[in-house]
Design a protein around this motif. Structure first.
Motif, short mmCIF file in Angstrom:
data_model
loop_
_atom_site.label_atom_id
_atom_site.label_comp_id
_atom_site.label_asym_id
_atom_site.label_seq_id
_atom_site.Cartn_x
_atom_site.Cartn_y
_atom_site.Cartn_z
N ARG A 1 0.81 -1.20 0.00
CA ARG A 1 0.00 0.00 0.00
C ARG A 1 0.86 1.26 0.00
NH1 ARG A 1 -4.04 0.97 4.86
NH2 ARG A 1 -3.01 -0.99 5.29
N GLY A 2 0.49 2.23 -0.79
CA GLY A 2 1.12 3.54 -0.77
C GLY A 2 2.48 3.60 -1.43
N LEU A 3 2.87 2.55 -2.11
CA LEU A 3 4.18 2.56 -2.75
C LEU A 3 4.08 3.18 -4.13
CD1 LEU A 3 5.40 -0.99 -1.72
CD2 LEU A 3 5.63 1.16 -0.50
N ASN A 4 5.16 3.89 -4.54
CA ASN A 4 5.13 4.61 -5.80
C ASN A 4 5.90 3.87 -6.89
OD1 ASN A 4 7.65 4.96 -4.82
ND2 ASN A 4 7.68 7.20 -4.89
N TYR A 5 5.84 2.55 -6.87
CA TYR A 5 6.47 1.77 -7.92
C TYR A 5 5.47 0.74 -8.42
CZ TYR A 5 7.16 -1.13 -3.82
OH TYR A 5 6.97 -1.83 -2.66
N THR A 6 5.69 0.30 -9.63
CA THR A 6 4.75 -0.65 -10.23
C THR A 6 5.42 -1.96 -10.62
OG1 THR A 6 5.14 0.35 -12.40
CG2 THR A 6 3.29 1.20 -11.11
N LYS B 1 10.37 10.26 3.93
CA LYS B 1 10.50 9.79 2.55
C LYS B 1 10.49 8.28 2.50
CE LYS B 1 11.40 9.93 -1.88
NZ LYS B 1 10.36 10.32 -2.85
N CYS B 2 11.24 7.65 3.38
CA CYS B 2 11.24 6.18 3.43
C CYS B 2 9.85 5.64 3.75
CB CYS B 2 12.25 5.69 4.46
SG CYS B 2 13.98 6.01 4.07
N PHE B 3 9.19 6.28 4.70
CA PHE B 3 7.86 5.83 5.12
C PHE B 3 6.86 5.90 3.97
CE2 PHE B 3 3.66 6.52 7.02
CZ PHE B 3 3.58 5.41 7.85
N SER B 4 6.99 6.92 3.13
CA SER B 4 6.08 7.06 1.98
C SER B 4 6.24 5.93 0.99
CB SER B 4 6.31 8.41 1.29
OG SER B 4 7.56 8.41 0.62
N LEU C 1 14.14 4.22 7.61
CA LEU C 1 15.59 4.35 7.53
C LEU C 1 16.25 3.04 7.97
CD1 LEU C 1 16.11 7.98 8.90
CD2 LEU C 1 16.63 7.18 6.59
N MET C 2 17.37 2.76 7.39
CA MET C 2 18.02 1.47 7.55
C MET C 2 18.32 1.14 9.01
SD MET C 2 21.66 0.29 5.93
CE MET C 2 22.42 -1.26 6.39
N VAL C 3 18.03 -0.10 9.38
CA VAL C 3 18.40 -0.67 10.68
C VAL C 3 19.45 -1.74 10.43
CG1 VAL C 3 17.59 -1.96 12.68
CG2 VAL C 3 16.14 -0.18 11.68
N VAL C 4 20.60 -1.61 11.04
CA VAL C 4 21.71 -2.53 10.80
C VAL C 4 21.63 -3.67 11.80
CG1 VAL C 4 24.20 -2.79 10.62
CG2 VAL C 4 23.12 -0.64 9.92
N HIS C 5 21.50 -4.89 11.30
CA HIS C 5 21.35 -6.06 12.16
C HIS C 5 22.65 -6.85 12.33
CE1 HIS C 5 17.29 -5.27 10.49
NE2 HIS C 5 16.88 -5.63 11.69
N SER C 6 23.60 -6.69 11.41
CA SER C 6 24.80 -7.51 11.46
C SER C 6 25.93 -6.84 10.68
CB SER C 6 24.52 -8.90 10.87
OG SER C 6 24.22 -8.78 9.49
N VAL D 1 19.57 5.96 3.59
CA VAL D 1 19.33 4.59 3.11
C VAL D 1 17.99 4.12 3.66
CG1 VAL D 1 20.17 2.23 3.00
CG2 VAL D 1 21.81 4.12 3.12
N CYS D 2 17.09 3.75 2.75
CA CYS D 2 15.79 3.22 3.16
C CYS D 2 15.84 1.69 3.14
CB CYS D 2 14.69 3.69 2.22
SG CYS D 2 14.41 5.48 2.22
N GLN D 3 15.05 1.10 4.01
CA GLN D 3 15.01 -0.36 4.15
C GLN D 3 13.58 -0.81 4.33
OE1 GLN D 3 15.97 -2.13 8.06
NE2 GLN D 3 17.62 -3.22 7.02
N ARG D 4 13.24 -1.92 3.68
CA ARG D 4 11.91 -2.51 3.84
C ARG D 4 12.04 -4.02 3.74
NH1 ARG D 4 7.58 -1.93 0.92
NH2 ARG D 4 7.31 -4.17 1.01
N LYS D 5 11.03 -4.72 4.24
CA LYS D 5 11.03 -6.18 4.14
C LYS D 5 10.72 -6.60 2.70
CE LYS D 5 9.71 -7.34 8.88
NZ LYS D 5 8.72 -8.05 9.73
#
Length: 235
Positions: free
Chosen positions: A83-88, A134-137, A142-147, A227-231
């Motif tokens: 939802r709400g993403l600006n890519y197709t 911007k990332c939320f839109s 914003l990137m979360v570093v796990h390792s 840097v944006c991050q998403r699953k």
């Protein structure tokens, strides 16, 4: 003669004390056994059966509720991801490690895949709050570093001449927090030597000031890349 009379009297007395010898004596009333009145088993058995049936139905309902709630949560998460993403367009790869009803792991076009996440670098610079918006839109944060592997992956596609906001900030008293509520692990961090070094710099950038990439605390109002991050999306 006297001894015979005495014997007769004794004999008479003994016979009179024997049960059933005197036909004129009153017969003892016969005591009839009182029948034991027990409660009928029918209603009790019916109540027990109904309770067992009710318990079985309740357990079945609970199991079904948990199953469908998990399915609903998964579907809701996937819908929110789209939802709400600006890519197709999506870029997908076959993933044999997924569940039987999922076969592909996908990232939006122009996003970089790594492990279970996708990464995107907006072209415009912005302050920390604007970068997070911007990332939320785009359905991200914003990137979360796990390792260290994740840190190394992202730094390989960054420009050494730029600095990039990540999703780590300090609301006060050096209590660092990730934007996705991941617990901050002070051991698994990648600060430059001597950093963080300023209580007024409450946001974090990843940069390459000298010979290596690392983290640096920075004023949140400064405009930087991010840097944006998403699953990943699984289909």
């Amino acid at each position: 003669m006297a001894s015979e009379i005495m014997y007769a009297e004794v004999k008479f007395k003994n016979e009179s004390n024997s049960p059933g010898t005197d036909s004129n004596s009153a017969a003892a009333p016969e005591v009839k056994p009182t029948p034991h009145l027990s409660k009928p088993a029918g209603p009790t058995l019916l109540f027990t059966s109904l309770m067992a049936l009710f318990l079985l139905l309740a357990i079945s309902f609970l199991v079904a509720f948990i199953f469908y709630f998990q399915k609903y949560s998964q579907l809701l998460e996937e819908n929110n991801a789209l939802r709400g993403l600006n890519y197709t367009e999506l870029s997908c790869t076959k993933d044999h490690s997924l569940k039987k009803d999922k076969f592909w792991s996908c990232c939006p076009k122009d996003w970089k895949p790594f492990s279970s996440h996708c990464y995107f670098i907006p072209t415009a610079s912005a302050n920390w709050s604007e970068s997070e918006e911007k990332c939320f839109s785009m359905g991200a944060h914003l990137m979360v570093v796990h390792s260290k592997e994740e840190q190394d992956f992202i730094t390989k596609i960054l420009n050494v001449h730029d600095a990039y906001f990540i999703g780590l900030s300090d609301p006060g008293h050096r209590q660092w927090r990730w934007v996705d509520q991941t617990p901050y692990n002070g051991i698994a961090t990648f600060w430059h030597p001597g950093e963080p070094n300023n209580d007024k710099e409450q946001c974090v950038i990843v940069n390459h000031p000298r010979s290596s990439w690392g983290w640096n605390d920075s004023p949140c109002s400064v405009k930087q890349k991010s840097v944006c991050q998403r699953k990943k999306i699984y289909v």
